[in-house]
Scaffold this active site. Structure first.
Site, short mmCIF file in Angstrom:
data_model
loop_
_atom_site.label_atom_id
_atom_site.label_comp_id
_atom_site.label_asym_id
_atom_site.label_seq_id
_atom_site.Cartn_x
_atom_site.Cartn_y
_atom_site.Cartn_z
N GLY A 80 0.86 -1.19 0.00
CA GLY A 80 0.00 0.00 0.00
C GLY A 80 0.89 1.24 0.00
O GLY A 80 2.07 1.17 -0.36
N GLY A 81 0.35 2.35 0.44
CA GLY A 81 1.10 3.60 0.42
C GLY A 81 2.40 3.53 1.20
O GLY A 81 3.44 4.00 0.73
N ALA A 82 2.36 2.93 2.39
CA ALA A 82 3.57 2.88 3.23
C ALA A 82 4.62 1.96 2.60
O ALA A 82 5.80 2.32 2.49
CB ALA A 82 3.23 2.41 4.64
N GLU B 118 -0.73 1.84 8.63
CA GLU B 118 -1.79 1.54 9.59
C GLU B 118 -1.46 0.35 10.50
O GLU B 118 -1.97 0.26 11.61
CB GLU B 118 -3.11 1.28 8.85
N ARG C 277 -14.32 12.64 13.78
CA ARG C 277 -15.06 11.41 13.51
C ARG C 277 -15.65 10.75 14.75
O ARG C 277 -16.77 10.26 14.73
CB ARG C 277 -14.13 10.42 12.83
N PHE D 123 -11.90 19.66 6.18
CA PHE D 123 -12.13 18.30 6.65
C PHE D 123 -12.41 18.35 8.14
O PHE D 123 -12.04 19.34 8.80
CB PHE D 123 -10.88 17.46 6.38
N GLN E 122 -11.29 3.25 15.17
CA GLN E 122 -12.15 4.34 14.75
C GLN E 122 -13.35 3.85 13.96
O GLN E 122 -13.20 3.05 13.03
CB GLN E 122 -11.34 5.30 13.87
N LEU F 216 -17.55 2.94 2.52
CA LEU F 216 -17.41 4.30 3.02
C LEU F 216 -17.94 5.39 2.10
O LEU F 216 -17.76 5.35 0.90
CB LEU F 216 -15.93 4.54 3.23
N ARG G 252 -8.09 9.49 14.90
CA ARG G 252 -7.39 10.04 13.74
C ARG G 252 -8.27 11.06 13.02
O ARG G 252 -9.46 10.85 12.84
CB ARG G 252 -7.03 8.93 12.76
N GLU H 233 -15.52 11.56 4.01
CA GLU H 233 -15.75 12.75 4.80
C GLU H 233 -15.81 13.98 3.89
O GLU H 233 -16.40 15.00 4.25
CB GLU H 233 -14.58 12.88 5.78
N HIS I 253 -15.96 5.14 11.41
CA HIS I 253 -16.22 6.27 10.51
C HIS I 253 -17.72 6.53 10.54
O HIS I 253 -18.51 5.61 10.46
CB HIS I 253 -15.76 5.93 9.09
N HIS J 162 -13.54 1.37 10.86
CA HIS J 162 -12.83 1.96 9.74
C HIS J 162 -11.32 1.94 9.87
O HIS J 162 -10.61 1.47 9.01
CB HIS J 162 -13.32 3.39 9.59
#
Lengths: 321, 566
Positions: free
Chosen positions: B12-14, B369, B276, B116, B230, B242, B380, B245, B232, B345
């Site tokens: 993923g992104g990380a 995450e 949230r 946001f 969390q 989802l 978060r 937001e 959402h 979430h």
């Protein structure tokens, strides 16, 4: 709550074990609102744990679960069972792996070949030092109208649905395919990219002129991208940069010239202008038949009444692009 | 045996940012393994955006960003980590922009920003409602450019170390079913979140099963702040998918049965743009007090109304949301309000790391995450998770590259590979008295009821017992599919076993934290208790198999804890 009895006829195949693919039927009660993917998971959980399929996000953004549903490639996760039953007016749904890629097992195909092709086409930004600042203290300026040119093509989720539905992929192993070529276009019109003109050459070397504009890739794309539009525009770029000495470009130029001359398509001159004498010879027999049936027109055509207006419209259209 | 300098688990992104960072170093042998094809990772589902104090719309500063983040975290975030993240944010956003990321733009050509929840300025950079998707694609493209090695559809099973240094991992090649020892000088875990534990009520992808934290736990590596999960506020009623937001950022209203914008009771100033945890509790309270709706399947919900935004704005800024609402709820938000309810979430807790992603085992890192730095504390803020993964993915990648330059391989005990083979063999030989699907649903119910949005001692004690009971019963789950080619029956079973293990730490943490803070809301201890609980919970598995909880202080630099009001 409303539910219906549905028979899922699923194509099964394990190349390591089975001699040939076969179909297996599962009957389940489907409540309203259930997607094809939920139905597949229900079958796996409750009837047959050996059924193999891919799935991940279940919300149409990861591209894992493309399968063929009654012959038509779709994302299983965003396809409602009831809709399919209504469209085909049936209680049987046939689920098969998508085409143009080898089956690894059941509904799981090997998309490596498609991806490897894309990887060869340099599908990444190569920053233009004149546009992209050297340091990270500044951002590039990209104006909304510039972004609009390629924004849609960045929606691609690499689900390979378009690739599986493409007839040219099937017959021309060198053909880049819809999603890879659309991605090449995406970078060709990104103002931050330094390859720009080279991108059209890449499209050229991956047979982009072989696309027959059947529009299937546009029909099946779950993100409504229409890769074919990207391919057409990439072709346009290739003509702009002077890659004109090929049948595809000459064909387009012949159309253009003919419209400029008379406002009508001069089909008699088309083979000559596209392929030269060779083109005339290739089309000779059909040409003679057309003349005999009274279907051919004279190579000299009188301009249509609205010719000047048409030329103006064409000029404006080019400016907009 | 396969051998790499650095092995990254998760794409993923990380994971991808870590891979990009290491690919800049010449001569390093790096591989990324992923359960899926890289661009399928769950980062792609993030819709709304990524925060950075660019100040393109209104004057802003990293310090203000840091304050909002710390306040949003209910003061549980480590402030040194938050400051670092917010300081790096503008640069890393520009770095990705220079890589070709198609951010939405202002008329002057600069990156657009929108408001946001929990932020005091329009700080969230976005690309329509597909921000995570384009981020993932852009990072993947750059990885192709840099010739990063990917092993796709590989499933990591266990970590191998000698108590001090990492030796590598054992992983299953899903295509062939072969189990491999993978030797590495450094391992970066970037396996994502674990909200799939709440199986029937979650926004997460099917594979967000906590594989990283579960592996860490088995290897004796501590987890941090696991009780913070969390919810959402706006998941679709049926599927939990989802609704970003961004929909509220653009001006969406939350409406109850009486047609009332009920957020005025809970956050009169911020209304729908409150953080949230607050909005989730507000919705849940409306439902509990009888002001929600109920459908024929028994789902209770309220409405998210976008109609007043108008067709043009919805089509331009929220096109994906519209499509999701049509495909999964049969509702076109241009004409009808969207039925929503809170959905599990994001996992604030994870593998305990420092700001470079280092764990207690040298050479073992965690980022994104699955790790807990911690920058999100007890709650978060929207737009901070995409930022977290790139910043700490990059830092972990850098640090790992430095680490391997100075360290050599340590011996890899090959019996670890055989151990995993035997574990899997045992799954085929189980008696099958219990079914995977039943236990998975039971775990979901136990967690939603016992460790969901509202919590209390008695229910949590029951939940802990039930989770332990499910864990025992899980020993009877049988893998019926005997074929090793893409055995998804085996994969789903292994994922479930990871979830049960992680679930236990969530409940235990929640039980021991006798206060309400951020997403952790106890009806029996409704107040935040800084005197006793301004600290991180740390849970680890002792060699005899029990979970042990301990505590660690929160790092406070600039911002003294204060009451959180919106």
């Amino acid at each position: 709550m409303e539910s219906r009895k549905v028979i899922f006829r699923i194509k099964r195949f394990n190349p390591k074990k089975d001699e040939r693919p076969y179909y297996k039927e599962y009957e389940i009660d489907v409540p309203k609102g259930m997607t094809i993917l939920e139905a597949l998971q229900y079958i796996k959980d409750n009837i047959d744990p050996t059924l193999a399929f891919r799935a991940f996000c279940r919300s149409a953004i990861c591209g894992s679960c493309s399968v063929k549903i009654n012959g038509y490639p779709k994302l299983a996760c965003k396809t409602q069972v009831f809709n399919e039953l209504d469209v085909y007016n049936t209680n049987i749904l046939t689920i098969e792996p998508i085409d143009n890629m080898e089956v690894i097992r059941d509904l799981i195909v090997d998309w490596d070949s498609a991806i490897q092709k894309m990887e060869k086409m340099r599908p990444y930004l190569i920053p233009d030092p004149e546009v992209v600042p050297e340091t990270l203290d500044e951002e590039c300026k990209v104006y909304p109208h510039e972004l609009k040119k390629f924004d849609k093509f960045t929606d691609c989720i690499l689900c390979t649905t378009c690739y599986s539905a493409c007839g040219i992929v099937r017959v021309d192993s060198n053909y880049g395919g819809p999603f890879p070529l659309a991605r090449v276009y995406r970078f060709a019109v990104d103002p931050r990219d330094s390859l720009k003109k080279e991108r059209a050459k890449i499209g050229f070397s991956f047979d982009m002129w072989n696309c027959v504009r059947c529009n299937k890739c546009a029909d099946v794309c779950p993100k409504h991208i229409a890769p074919v539009d990207g391919i057409m525009k990439l072709r346009g770029l290739s003509i702009e940069i002077g890659l004109r000495n090929n049948p595809g470009a000459r064909h387009v130029m012949a159309f253009y010239k003919s419209l400029q001359e008379s406002g009508m398509l001069n089909e008699v001159l088309l083979p000559l202008r596209t392929k030269g004498i060779k083109g005339v010879l290739e089309n000779l027999s059909i040409g003679i038949k057309m003349i005999l049936k009274g279907k051919a027109h004279s190579p000299i055509m009188k301009p249509i009444k609205e010719h000047e207006t048409l030329k103006e419209v064409m000029k404006r259209a080019m400016e907009v692009e | 045996m396969l051998q790499y300098d650095i092995l990254i688990v998760g794409a993923g992104g990380a994971g991808l940012y870590a891979a990009l960072e290491t690919s800049k170093r010449k001569g390093l042998k790096v591989a990324v393994i992923s359960k899926v094809f890289p661009t399928r990772s769950h980062t792609g589902a993030a819709q709304g955006g990524v925060n950075a104090a660019l100040g393109n719309v209104a004057p802003d500063s990293p310090e203000k960003h840091a304050y909002d983040t710390v306040k949003g975290s209910d003061f549980l975030a480590d402030q040194d980590a938050v400051e670092l993240m917010c300081e790096m944010a503008p640069k890393i956003i520009r770095e990705m922009e220079h890589m070709g990321l198609p951010f939405s733009r202002l008329e002057n050509g600069k990156i657009a920003q929108r408001p946001f929840g929990g932020a005091s300025f329009p700080r969230t950079c976005y690309s329509a409602d597909k921000t995570g998707h384009v981020m993932l694609q852009t990072l993947y493209e750059q990885c192709i450019k840099n010739n990063v090695t990917f092993l796709n559809e590989w499933f990591a099973l266990s970590l191998v170390h000698n108590g001090e240094r990492i030796a590598g991992v054992v992983a299953l090649d899903l295509r062939t079913g072969e189990i491999h020892g993978m030797r590495a000088k450094a391992v970066i875990l970037a396996t994502g979140g674990h909200a799939r534990i709440y199986w029937k009520r979650t926004s997460n992808a099917l594979g967000n099963t906590g594989d990283g934290p579960a592996m860490a736990l088995r290897a004796g590596v501590p987890l941090k702040d696991m009780e913070f999960v969390q919810f959402h506020p706006t998941g679709l009623r049926r599927t939990g998918i989802l609704v970003t937001e961004g929909a509220r950022g653009e001006g969406g209203y939350l409406i109850n049965k009486d047609g009332e914008r009920f957020m005025k009771r809970y956050a009169p100033e911020k209304m729908e743009l409150a953080p949230r945890d607050l909005v989730s509790r507000a919705i849940e309270t409306e439902i509990m007090e009888g002001r929600g709706f109920k459908d024929s399947e028994g789902n209770e919900f309220v409405y998210l109304d976008l109609r007043h935004l108008g067709k043009k704005k919805i089509l331009e800024r929220l096109p994906q949301i519209r499509e999701l609402a049509i495909d999964f709820e049969g509702v076109d938000p241009i004409e009808e309000p969207i039925p929503i309810r809170p959905t599990a979430h994001y996992s604030m807790g994870g593998i305990d790391t420092d700001i470079y992603g280092r764990t207690i085992i040298k050479g073992l890192y965690a980022a994104g995450e699955c790790g807990c730095v911690s920058v999100h504390g007890a709650n978060r803020l929207g737009g901070n998770s995409l930022l977290d993964i790139v910043v700490f993915g990059k830092l972990a990648g850098e640090d790992a590259a430095n680490f391997v330059a100075e360290n050599s391989f340590i011996p890899f005990d090959e019996s670890e590979v055989r151990k995993e083979e035997e574990k899997i063999k045992a799954l085929f030989d189980n008696d099958g008295k219990e079914r995977l699907v039943d236990l998975r649903n039971e775990l979901s119910d136990v967690m939603t009821y016992g460790a969901g949005i509202f919590r209390e001692e008695k229910k949590m004690k029951e939940a802990l017992e039930k989770v332990r009971e499910i864990k025992e019963r899980a020993k009877h789950i049988k893998v019926y599919d005997k074929d090793m080619t893409f055995n998804t029956n085996l994969q789903q079973t292994l994922e479930f076993l990871n979830m049960v293990e992680v679930a236990e730490t969530i409940v235990l943490g929640a039980l021991e934290r006798k206060e309400s803070r951020g997403a952790h809301s106890r009806t029996d201890y409704p107040k935040r208790d800084d005197e006793n609980f301004l600290k991180h919970s740390i849970i680890e598995r002792t060699p005899d198999g029990d979970l042990k909880i301990s505590w660690k202080p929160v790092k406070i630099t600039k911002f003294q804890p204060e009451e959180r009001k919106y």
